[in-house]
Design an enzyme around this catalytic site. Structure first.
Site, short mmCIF file in Angstrom:
data_model
loop_
_atom_site.label_atom_id
_atom_site.label_comp_id
_atom_site.label_asym_id
_atom_site.label_seq_id
_atom_site.Cartn_x
_atom_site.Cartn_y
_atom_site.Cartn_z
N ARG A 233 37.75 41.97 -52.75
CA ARG A 233 37.69 42.45 -54.12
C ARG A 233 39.03 43.09 -54.49
O ARG A 233 39.65 43.76 -53.66
CB ARG A 233 36.57 43.49 -54.28
CG ARG A 233 35.18 42.88 -54.38
CD ARG A 233 35.02 42.16 -55.72
NE ARG A 233 33.70 41.57 -55.90
CZ ARG A 233 33.39 40.31 -55.65
NH1 ARG A 233 34.32 39.51 -55.12
NH2 ARG A 233 32.19 39.83 -55.90
N GLU A 262 41.46 41.02 -63.94
CA GLU A 262 41.48 39.56 -63.95
C GLU A 262 41.17 39.05 -65.35
O GLU A 262 40.25 39.56 -65.99
CB GLU A 262 40.45 38.99 -62.94
CG GLU A 262 40.80 39.33 -61.51
CD GLU A 262 39.85 38.69 -60.49
OE1 GLU A 262 38.91 37.96 -60.92
OE2 GLU A 262 40.03 38.91 -59.28
N HIS A 281 41.42 33.80 -58.18
CA HIS A 281 40.04 34.05 -57.72
C HIS A 281 39.33 32.72 -57.45
O HIS A 281 38.26 32.43 -58.01
CB HIS A 281 39.26 34.86 -58.76
CG HIS A 281 38.11 35.62 -58.17
ND1 HIS A 281 37.73 36.86 -58.62
CD2 HIS A 281 37.26 35.33 -57.15
CE1 HIS A 281 36.70 37.30 -57.93
NE2 HIS A 281 36.39 36.38 -57.02
#
Length: 326
Positions: A233, A262, A281
């Site tokens: 994370r 993000e 990601h």
């Protein structure tokens, strides 16, 4: 209100409903919704399927969950759906543990090889049509320390060991006979163990204990030739401290697939650092992954309809599925 033979399922999916829901639609009333419509769609719903696992809308709509008994999220991380209302409720929470293990482990090995073999610089030189001979590093015998000893961390450990690396773990419970890591050090020993690692891999779940654990102290503790890889994370890392450590050559490089913001802002220095690999990601998103996520939900839905124990039940206080409940 729907009868027992026709449960109501709310699917939080944005503007793109997932494929493969036909079997579930035959035995349930399925409501597809985005963030704005979630509260209305939760009223009278028995199940919530958080297919859009990046959404942060669930806490704000929780007041409308008047008969919810089960929430399933299409990811391994559950931090978007862990909040006081969820913790205090009787609602069962499950995740998609197991879907991303192999792809993420391959990504980590790829990042290790990219650093060791200087692939990024080779591509830059190729763009310039420059022939510049260099020596590269061996991977065999290097020490990788993996913070996070759940299924994804274990898959990473097995993959790196297969490449000849020595792997140890950082986890909640110390042990010396772990089948994948050999030695697992307690999380309290992180700072003291960092100096011995050539590669530090972050894959721990985000909890109050792990948030910001990789800060200026952690990067200062690493050897100057170490590389940092984050597939866990973004909030595990204090981004400003990582940037400062890279600029000061406290560590040799970083491969980052997750970020505290993000998409990563275009003005972030991380984009332009030659010793940083940035990916959006995607480390666990191998071809077909979306279909597998729906299949996992469907498998659990069958168990739920039959009144049988669900797979991948999250301990809402810990924030992940305990190993004993795998």
């Amino acid at each position: 209100m729907f009868g027992e033979d026709s449960p109501a399922i709310t699917v939080l999916c944005g503007d793109q409903p997932p494929d493969g829901m036909e079997r579930i639609e035959r035995s349930a009333t399925v409501r597809y919704t985005d963030d704005d419509g979630l509260a209305d769609a939760l009223t009278g719903a028995d199940v919530l399927f958080v297919y859009d696992f990046l959404s942060t809308a669930v806490p704000g709509a929780w007041h409308a969950a008047d008969r919810l008994s089960w929430v399933h999220i299409a990811s391994a991380g559950v931090d978007p759906v862990i909040f006081p209302g969820m913790r205090d409720s009787d609602v069962v929470l499950t995740n998609s543990r197991g879907v991303f293990d192999a792809p993420i482990s391959e990504y980590v090995l790829g990042a290790v090889l990219a650093f060791a073999k200087d692939f990024a610089r080779s591509l830059r030189l190729q763009d310039e049509a420059r022939w510049l001979h260099r020596e590269t590093e061996r991977v065999e015998g290097r020490h990788a320390m993996v913070m996070g000893t759940g299924p994804i961390g274990r898959a990473i450990a097995r993959m790196l060991r297969a490449a000849g690396m020595r792997v140890t773990g950082i986890g909640r419970t110390a042990r010396t006979d772990d089948p994948d890591f050999g030695v697992v050090h307690p999380s309290t020993a992180l700072l003291s163990r960092l100096p011995g690692a050539d590669y530090v891999v972050a894959v721990a779940p985000l909890t109050e204990q792990t948030k910001g654990v990789f800060d200026s102290r952690a990067f200062a503790a690493m050897k100057t030739g170490a590389r940092f890889i984050n597939v866990g994370r973004g909030e595990l890392v204090v981004t400003e401290d990582l940037i400062a450590a890279l600029r000061a050559n406290e560590i040799a490089g970083a491969a980052l697939d997750v970020f505290d913001t993000e998409p990563l802002p275009a003005d972030s220095p991380l984009w332009r650092m030659e010793n940083v690999l940035v990916s959006p990601h995607m480390s666990g998103d191998a071809v077909g992954w979306r279909s597998v996520l729906v299949e996992r939900f469907a498998e659990n839905f069958d168990l739920w309809r039959a009144g049988r124990p669900l797979q991948n039940v999250v301990d809402k206080n810990l924030g992940y599925v305990p190993s004993t409940a795998a």
